[in-house]
Design a protein around this motif. Structure first.
Motif, PDB file in Angstrom:
ATOM      1  N   ASN A 191       0.841  -1.200   0.000  1.00  0.00           N
ATOM      2  CA  ASN A 191       0.000   0.000   0.000  1.00  0.00           C
ATOM      3  C   ASN A 191       0.873   1.246   0.000  1.00  0.00           C
ATOM      4  OD1 ASN A 191       0.659   0.715   2.782  1.00  0.00           O
ATOM      5  ND2 ASN A 191      -0.636  -1.015   3.370  1.00  0.00           N
ATOM      6  N   ILE A 192       0.235   2.418  -0.224  1.00  0.00           N
ATOM      7  CA  ILE A 192       0.990   3.672  -0.369  1.00  0.00           C
ATOM      8  C   ILE A 192       1.721   4.043   0.926  1.00  0.00           C
ATOM      9  CG2 ILE A 192       0.724   6.171  -0.745  1.00  0.00           C
ATOM     10  CD1 ILE A 192       0.427   4.820  -3.308  1.00  0.00           C
ATOM     11  N   LYS A 193       1.068   3.748   2.038  1.00  0.00           N
ATOM     12  CA  LYS A 193       1.691   4.063   3.324  1.00  0.00           C
ATOM     13  C   LYS A 193       3.008   3.307   3.456  1.00  0.00           C
ATOM     14  CE  LYS A 193      -0.075   4.711   7.991  1.00  0.00           C
ATOM     15  NZ  LYS A 193      -1.200   4.374   8.866  1.00  0.00           N
ATOM     16  N   ASP A 194       2.968   2.015   3.103  1.00  0.00           N
ATOM     17  CA  ASP A 194       4.174   1.207   3.177  1.00  0.00           C
ATOM     18  C   ASP A 194       5.189   1.667   2.124  1.00  0.00           C
ATOM     19  OD1 ASP A 194       5.611  -0.957   4.381  1.00  0.00           O
ATOM     20  OD2 ASP A 194       5.364  -2.024   2.489  1.00  0.00           O
ATOM     21  N   PHE A 195       4.689   2.112   0.980  1.00  0.00           N
ATOM     22  CA  PHE A 195       5.578   2.611  -0.067  1.00  0.00           C
ATOM     23  C   PHE A 195       6.494   3.716   0.474  1.00  0.00           C
ATOM     24  CE2 PHE A 195       6.438   5.823  -3.362  1.00  0.00           C
ATOM     25  CZ  PHE A 195       7.156   5.064  -4.265  1.00  0.00           C
ATOM     26  N   TRP A 196       5.922   4.622   1.264  1.00  0.00           N
ATOM     27  CA  TRP A 196       6.727   5.721   1.795  1.00  0.00           C
ATOM     28  C   TRP A 196       7.667   5.285   2.912  1.00  0.00           C
ATOM     29  CZ3 TRP A 196       7.922   9.681  -0.915  1.00  0.00           C
ATOM     30  CH2 TRP A 196       7.043  10.130  -1.903  1.00  0.00           C
ATOM     31  N   ASN A 197       7.515   4.045   3.389  1.00  0.00           N
ATOM     32  CA  ASN A 197       8.524   3.501   4.299  1.00  0.00           C
ATOM     33  C   ASN A 197       9.659   2.836   3.532  1.00  0.00           C
ATOM     34  OD1 ASN A 197       7.267   4.238   6.688  1.00  0.00           O
ATOM     35  ND2 ASN A 197       5.986   2.390   6.699  1.00  0.00           N
ATOM     36  N   ARG A 198       9.514   2.759   2.197  1.00  0.00           N
ATOM     37  CA  ARG A 198      10.501   2.043   1.391  1.00  0.00           C
ATOM     38  C   ARG A 198      11.129   2.891   0.294  1.00  0.00           C
ATOM     39  NH1 ARG A 198       9.886  -3.476   1.226  1.00  0.00           N
ATOM     40  NH2 ARG A 198       8.337  -4.390   2.595  1.00  0.00           N
ATOM     41  N   TRP A 199      10.521   4.025  -0.019  1.00  0.00           N
ATOM     42  CA  TRP A 199      10.984   4.868  -1.128  1.00  0.00           C
ATOM     43  C   TRP A 199      11.575   6.163  -0.568  1.00  0.00           C
ATOM     44  CZ3 TRP A 199      11.203   4.641  -6.488  1.00  0.00           C
ATOM     45  CH2 TRP A 199      11.416   5.854  -7.145  1.00  0.00           C
ATOM     46  N   VAL A 206      -5.881  15.632   7.688  1.00  0.00           N
ATOM     47  CA  VAL A 206      -5.463  16.996   7.345  1.00  0.00           C
ATOM     48  C   VAL A 206      -3.939  17.075   7.304  1.00  0.00           C
ATOM     49  CG1 VAL A 206      -5.421  19.385   8.162  1.00  0.00           C
ATOM     50  CG2 VAL A 206      -7.555  18.086   8.251  1.00  0.00           C
ATOM     51  N   THR A 207      -3.299  16.421   8.277  1.00  0.00           N
ATOM     52  CA  THR A 207      -1.841  16.500   8.335  1.00  0.00           C
ATOM     53  C   THR A 207      -1.188  15.755   7.172  1.00  0.00           C
ATOM     54  OG1 THR A 207      -2.177  16.454  10.721  1.00  0.00           O
ATOM     55  CG2 THR A 207       0.073  16.446   9.947  1.00  0.00           C
ATOM     56  N   TYR A 208      -1.783  14.638   6.749  1.00  0.00           N
ATOM     57  CA  TYR A 208      -1.263  13.945   5.556  1.00  0.00           C
ATOM     58  C   TYR A 208      -1.215  14.889   4.368  1.00  0.00           C
ATOM     59  CZ  TYR A 208      -1.408   9.046   7.147  1.00  0.00           C
ATOM     60  OH  TYR A 208      -1.173   7.863   7.775  1.00  0.00           O
ATOM     61  N   GLY A 215       2.203  16.050  -5.023  1.00  0.00           N
ATOM     62  CA  GLY A 215       2.108  16.041  -3.565  1.00  0.00           C
ATOM     63  C   GLY A 215       0.681  15.804  -3.105  1.00  0.00           C
ATOM     64  N   LEU A 216      -0.242  16.531  -3.732  1.00  0.00           N
ATOM     65  CA  LEU A 216      -1.652  16.403  -3.376  1.00  0.00           C
ATOM     66  C   LEU A 216      -2.142  14.974  -3.631  1.00  0.00           C
ATOM     67  CD1 LEU A 216      -3.894  18.268  -2.360  1.00  0.00           C
ATOM     68  CD2 LEU A 216      -4.601  18.598  -4.730  1.00  0.00           C
ATOM     69  N   PHE A 217      -1.724  14.420  -4.769  1.00  0.00           N
ATOM     70  CA  PHE A 217      -2.104  13.049  -5.131  1.00  0.00           C
ATOM     71  C   PHE A 217      -1.697  12.076  -4.017  1.00  0.00           C
ATOM     72  CE2 PHE A 217      -1.196   8.921  -6.988  1.00  0.00           C
ATOM     73  CZ  PHE A 217      -2.290   8.696  -7.806  1.00  0.00           C
ATOM     74  N   HIS A 218      -0.453  12.208  -3.553  1.00  0.00           N
ATOM     75  CA  HIS A 218       0.010  11.289  -2.511  1.00  0.00           C
ATOM     76  C   HIS A 218      -0.669  11.557  -1.168  1.00  0.00           C
ATOM     77  CE1 HIS A 218       2.817   8.433  -4.145  1.00  0.00           C
ATOM     78  NE2 HIS A 218       3.183   9.350  -5.007  1.00  0.00           N
ATOM     79  N   GLY A 219      -0.974  12.837  -0.894  1.00  0.00           N
ATOM     80  CA  GLY A 219      -1.708  13.156   0.330  1.00  0.00           C
ATOM     81  C   GLY A 219      -3.067  12.477   0.337  1.00  0.00           C
ATOM     82  N   VAL A 220      -3.800  12.642  -0.768  1.00  0.00           N
ATOM     83  CA  VAL A 220      -5.129  12.035  -0.881  1.00  0.00           C
ATOM     84  C   VAL A 220      -5.010  10.505  -0.845  1.00  0.00           C
ATOM     85  CG1 VAL A 220      -7.131  11.746  -2.398  1.00  0.00           C
ATOM     86  CG2 VAL A 220      -6.103  14.007  -2.112  1.00  0.00           C
ATOM     87  N   ALA A 221      -4.000   9.969  -1.535  1.00  0.00           N
ATOM     88  CA  ALA A 221      -3.800   8.512  -1.545  1.00  0.00           C
ATOM     89  C   ALA A 221      -3.592   7.993  -0.119  1.00  0.00           C
ATOM     90  CB  ALA A 221      -2.612   8.145  -2.425  1.00  0.00           C
ATOM     91  N   LEU A 222      -2.831   8.734   0.683  1.00  0.00           N
ATOM     92  CA  LEU A 222      -2.585   8.297   2.068  1.00  0.00           C
ATOM     93  C   LEU A 222      -3.875   8.334   2.892  1.00  0.00           C
ATOM     94  CD1 LEU A 222       0.874   9.967   2.770  1.00  0.00           C
ATOM     95  CD2 LEU A 222       0.395   7.526   2.845  1.00  0.00           C
ATOM     96  N   VAL A 223      -4.695   9.360   2.656  1.00  0.00           N
ATOM     97  CA  VAL A 223      -5.971   9.465   3.380  1.00  0.00           C
ATOM     98  C   VAL A 223      -6.866   8.273   3.033  1.00  0.00           C
ATOM     99  CG1 VAL A 223      -8.098  10.802   3.591  1.00  0.00           C
ATOM    100  CG2 VAL A 223      -5.889  11.978   3.586  1.00  0.00           C
TER     101      VAL A 223
END
Lengths: 77, 403
Positions: free
Chosen positions: B277-285, B320-322, B343-351
């Motif tokens: 998932n995207i959340k995990d993606f940001w722990n790896r990228w 909101v913080t995402y 940036g917005l795309f990834h923020g919304v994806a995380l939400v």
């Protein structure tokens, strides 16, 4: 109330999971905790135990299991 | 005079090998010569910022002096005082040069700022982090020389990984024992060779050979719905592959060189394409960047919002913080519509991702979880990421708005 019981209470409230049966399981790997829950934990520690933990003290690898969290809180209390 | 892009060509690596050899022998015998390390650092900094790039060199020197004055001044002040407004002012001052560098091209028709230099972002992250930890009281013994070494550590100066002051200091002040150092040496050399494959073979193929062809074809295939075409989709995957191999390759060089110098600079990538998932993606990228954002923006903002009870529900606070966090990341890449949309795309994806994870947790019985769903999750995540990189690449700007 002792620190261990309070911390476990906080963790149970926060995650909706009873973690007392898996004291050495990594809470972040299993998805039970995340950054949001970490901050909530820090705030609860402050309000319920009076333990002040600044965000930069929160090195994730030192806080990733119930046992580590308890040890950390005991060292800071 | 010669100038080099860091890790840019074989000569650079040859010089690196020669310069690091005495250092390696020293470390094997349990010795670290600060003088020699400093001379090597200065030599490679001059190679990167000297010669025809001397204006960047001057900008770097002025910038470093400026950040030293701020962090040192704040550390001295913090010993006896702790005013909130002053802290915020210092952080604003510390990021002011970076802000100017990032905003200038947007308001000056693409003209680069005079005070910019290669690596200004990465140095700012390090300086701000030093200041925040000083405020928290977790960094108590600020030392100007250590700060300079930390900022100017040449293997990571241009594009990270972003180390932490206290972690760097602990490595820098000690000498690994022989067994540990041999392990580091082995890893360091392996990283360099994997880096060669990533950067000079794979990134070269995708980025230099394939990508320009696909871009040309995509430009010629405009006219359909939103100008989308098969070559554009090909470009999306090709760009993503290039971005990964180029940056992961560079990061391997930076980490490998650090290891050879006995400094365990943190890794930047950890198999990002297998994230479920995207959340995990940001722990790896781009790990050191996303962790920096997590620790110094996301967690701090959440802390502040919760303490002042700005939002009723914790989930609202998180969401909101995402969005804020990822928007700042977008702006940091540059003030263009495609970076900000990214940036917005990834923020919304995380939400959305978080909402789904909460739903899944609540309905554990009814949501299937098996090999197929896992493979599907990885496939979906990878494709969403590639799509976000298509936005990031800026090609849509050319396809849609270039006449």
């Amino acid at each position: 109330m002792d620190i261990k019981a309070t911390v476990l209470d906080i963790l149970n409230d926060l995650t909706g999971n009873d973690v007392s049966g898996a004291m050495d399981d990594n809470l972040f790997d299993s998805g039970i905790m995340d950054s949001m829950a970490s901050v909530q934990l820090l705030l609860s520690l402050q309000s319920e135990l009076g333990v002040n933990v600044p965000v930069s003290e929160f090195e994730r690898s030192e806080w990733d299991t119930p046992n580590k969290i308890i040890a950390k809180v005991e060292s800071l209390a | 005079m010669l100038t080099f892009e860091p890790y840019g060509n074989p000569t650079y690596f040859a010089l690196l090998g020669v310069a690091l050899l005495p250092l390696m022998i020293g470390l094997l015998y349990g010795k670290r010569s600060r003088l020699y390390e400093t001379l090597v650092s200065i030599f490679f900094l001059v190679l990167t910022f000297g010669g025809s790039k001397w204006t960047q060199g001057v900008a770097l020197i002025i910038y470093i002096l400026y950040e030293v004055v701020l962090t040192w001044g704040y550390a001295v002040y913090r010993r006896n005082h702790n005013s909130g407004p002053l802290f915020y002012l210092m952080v604003i001052l510390a990021i002011a040069p970076l802000t100017i560098v990032k905003v200038t091209p947007a308001v000056e028709n693409g003209q680069a700022s005079l005070i910019g230099f290669l690596g200004v972002s990465y140095l700012t992250f390090r300086a701000v982090q030093t200041m925040m930890e000083t405020r928290d009281g977790t960094l108590k013994n600020y030392n100007i020389m250590t700060f300079l070494q930390f900022m100017l550590f040449f293997p990571t100066i241009s594009s990270g990984p972003i180390d932490r002051y206290r972690r760097f200091e602990a490595d820098y002040r000690s000498v690994p024992d022989r067994d540990k150092y041999l392990g580091m040496l082995q890893k360091g050399i392996r990283y360099l060779f994997v880096g060669f494959m990533y950067k000079f073979i794979l990134a070269y193929y995708f980025g230099t050979i394939l990508m320009p062809k696909l871009q040309l074809m995509a430009m010629h295939s405009r006219g359909g719905f939103l100008d989308i075409s098969w070559p554009l989709i090909g470009y999306m995957y090709c760009y993503s592959a290039d971005l990964f191999f180029d940056f992961a390759g560079y990061s391997l060089f930076a980490v490998g060189t650090s290891y050879i110098m006995g400094i365990a600079t943190p890794m930047n990538f950890n198999q990002p394409w297998r994230s479920p998932n995207i959340k995990d993606f940001w722990n790896r990228w781009h790990i050191t960047l996303s962790f920096w954002f997590r620790d110094f923006i996301y967690m701090r903002l959440v802390f502040w919002f919760m303490k002042h009870r700005v939002f009723k529900k914790p989930t609202t606070t998180a969401n909101v913080t995402y969005i804020i966090n990822m928007l700042i990341m977008g702006f940091w890449h540059g003030v263009t519509w495609y970076y900000i949309t990214y940036g917005l795309f990834h923020g919304v994806a995380l939400v959305i991702n978080d909402t789904w994870l909460r739903y899944k947790k609540k309905h554990r019985q009814s949501v299937p979880h098996n090999k197929f769903t896992q493979i599907f999750a990885i496939f979906l995540t990878a494709n969403l990421v590639c799509f976000s990189f298509l936005i990031f690449s800026g090609i849509l700007d050319k396809i849609w708005f270039l006449k």
